[in-house]
Design an enzyme around this catalytic site. Structure first.
Site, PDB file in Angstrom:
ATOM      1  N   LYS A  62      -9.319 -14.829 -12.411  1.00 50.91           N
ATOM      2  CA  LYS A  62      -8.289 -14.659 -11.389  1.00 50.91           C
ATOM      3  C   LYS A  62      -8.834 -14.430  -9.982  1.00 50.91           C
ATOM      4  O   LYS A  62      -8.128 -14.653  -8.996  1.00 50.91           O
ATOM      5  CB  LYS A  62      -7.370 -13.501 -11.779  1.00 50.91           C
ATOM      6  N   SER A 315     -11.075 -16.673 -20.596  1.00 52.64           N
ATOM      7  CA  SER A 315     -10.482 -16.372 -19.292  1.00 52.64           C
ATOM      8  C   SER A 315     -10.589 -14.923 -18.853  1.00 52.64           C
ATOM      9  O   SER A 315     -10.400 -14.619 -17.677  1.00 52.64           O
ATOM     10  CB  SER A 315      -9.007 -16.789 -19.282  1.00 52.64           C
TER      11      SER A 315
END
Length: 528
Positions: A62, A315
């Site tokens: 992110k 992720s």
């Protein structure tokens, strides 16, 4: 939106490509490795590699999208500060980016966000506001605060600047392996999948991009079925990093055009993927971080892929430590390496041993039993119900064989492997207090773990003493632990003589043991 050409029209692929190539992500992010997973590659018959975005400074991809977006803000916008909503990883990306860019960051997080993520955001300098029990509620509050306080809202996924930042992962992947056949990407709000797909499809269009969703938050799957974004009634929070009720408008547009396929996976499959990452790479992923690998495994198995080069994005790694116990317990089921059965056996001496022998040399992973009272509360002979876990080496086929073997032997069997209630609750609720009129002595044992260890223990234990409670659950350690109760007072001996005889028998077993009859927990939950 700050469009490269100054317009408000949606970006086309060429605009995205330029933005990705110009994204200043390396002022804040790392160029992460694409690592081969040797053991999983051998099992699947394909070359499997993991893109390690968990190695970013904020342990998530992110940071790329957040920094790219905030770097493109005007000086005035940065001076007034930013606000966002996030389940955790985007929040850390915004907080870290704000620290690097010298601006204020207010982060609205759902109240269910793991403590590790809340603390991490605060440690990075973000102002945390806990609000609502899901992402959408937090998002509405963040947008209200943006309007009220003049802050700039930094979207976690539905913004071309954020999408472009995430797209740099796709560029790195094809630079690291231009021979890939398929890339598997987790889908929450769709920013990561959109960014990777829009980049790879322009440069290497033959590479297939597969989106993977958790089955309890499959907002893209629902949108594709309806032909437009829809809001899910509820989402599961196991993989809370992808627990989004509604796909973004822009991310839906890109995903629907560019993804070659979208599949869903279960919590058990995600847990198994977390285990694979640990065993192959010694990486500890959060559940949402392993969603793409779970999808890769399911896709390769269901479609019989062989000899292909496959990559997935890991992720994030912002795992709540206490979740590891749940993940570990569910991983074996997700890999089809454990069967969970409810079995009815005669309430008589020796029945445990006969039952265990039918299982042969298979590893027993769990065994729960408690003597059952009759309708009047007294202990009376009759069928007993046990909860048993059995290790598997051949998945569903072997599971069916075990059930058939037990039924042929006259046992009643219920296969609970796919029963969520059994896995979440019932397995922890087996037991209860002793029936009225039952006097028993409680012992704990330790013995070396090996295939057949439980059967051997039962054989050494013998059938002289009536077993009234039995609990065994392997946890992967070198030593197994058993809690076992024996009925006393039914053989006409004095209490002292029977206690002496029982202890002599325990000594002859040759296992480390300790009497637990007077333990406070046993007295509170198990004794009459």
């Amino acid at each position: 939106m700050n469009e490269p050409d100054g317009t408000d029209t949606p970006w086309d692929s060429s605009q995205y490509l330029r933005a990705i190539l110009r994204a200043p992500v390396y002022e804040a992010a790392e160029h992460t490795p694409l690592q081969r997973m040797d053991a999983l590659s051998a099992r699947l018959g394909c070359e499997v590699a993991a893109k390690r975005e968990d190695l970013q400074s904020v342990h998530s991809f992110k940071i790329r999208g957040a920094y790219t977006c905030m770097r493109m803000l005007s000086d005035d916008e940065r001076a007034r500060g930013v606000v966002t909503a996030s389940a955790g990883n985007h929040a850390q990306g915004v907080a870290r980016s704000a620290a690097l860019l010298g601006c204020r960051a207010l982060i609205v997080m759902p109240t269910v966000t793991p403590r590790i993520k809340v603390d991490a955001v605060a440690a990075l300098g973000g102002e945390v506001l806990l609000h609502g029990d899901n992402f959408d509620t937090a998002k509405a509050e963040a947008q209200r605060l943006a309007d009220e306080d003049g802050l700039t809202y930094v979207a976690p996924f539905d913004d071309p600047r954020v999408i472009a930042g995430q797209g740099t992962i796709g560029l790195e992947i094809i630079q690291q392996d231009a021979g890939l056949d398929r890339v598997f990407v987790p889908v929450g709000g769709g920013g990561l999948a959109s960014g990777i797909a829009v980049l790879i499809k322009q440069l290497l269009p033959n590479v297939r991009i597969i989106g993977v969703e958790h089955e309890e938050s499959a907002c893209l799957t629902a949108a594709l079925a309806q032909g437009a974004p829809v809001t899910l009634g509820r989402v599961g929070l196991f993989a809370e990093g992808v627990a989004v009720r509604r796909i973004g408008d822009e991310t839906y547009r890109l995903c629907s055009e560019l993804l070659d396929d979208v599949i869903t996976v279960s919590s058990d499959e995600v847990s198994a993927a977390v285990k694979d990452l640990f065993e192959d790479l010694r990486a500890i992923s959060e559940p949402s971080g392993a969603v793409a690998l779970a999808g890769l495994k399911r896709y390769a198995s269901e479609r019989g892929l062989a000899g292909e080069r496959l990559a997935c994005v890991v992720s994030g790694a912002n795992l709540n430590f206490h979740q590891m116990r749940y993940i570990s317990e569910r991983a074996e089921i997700g890999e089809q390496r454990e069967a969970i059965l409810g079995v009815t056996i005669p309430e008589e001496r020796g029945s445990f041993l006969r039952f265990a022998r039918i299982l042969g040399g298979r590893s027993v992973t769990e065994f729960n039993y408690r003597a059952a009272p009759g309708l009047d509360g007294s202990l009376e002979p009759g069928p007993a119900r046990i909860f048993v876990g059995v290790g598997l080496s051949r998945g569903r086929e072997e599971r069916a064989e075990i059930v058939a073997d037990l039924e042929r032997a006259g046992y009643g069997v219920v296969d609970l492997t796919d029963d969520e209630l059994a896995k979440v609750h019932v397995r922890s609720m087996i037991g209860g207090r002793a029936p009225a009129g039952l006097t028993e002595r409680l012992f704990s044992f330790e013995f070396p773990e090996s295939p057949g260890a439980l059967v051997h223990f039962l054989e050494v234990l013998g059938t002289r003493w009536n077993v009234t409670l039995f609990h065994y659950r392997t946890d992967g350690a070198d030593y197994g632990r058993i809690l076992c109760a024996f009925q006393v007072g039914a053989r006409g001996l004095s209490p002292e003589a029977e206690a002496r005889e029982l202890r002599e028998h325990m000594d002859r077993l040759g296992y480390a043991y300790h009497e637990e009859t007077e333990d406070p927990a046993a007295g509170f939950f198990l004794a009459r």
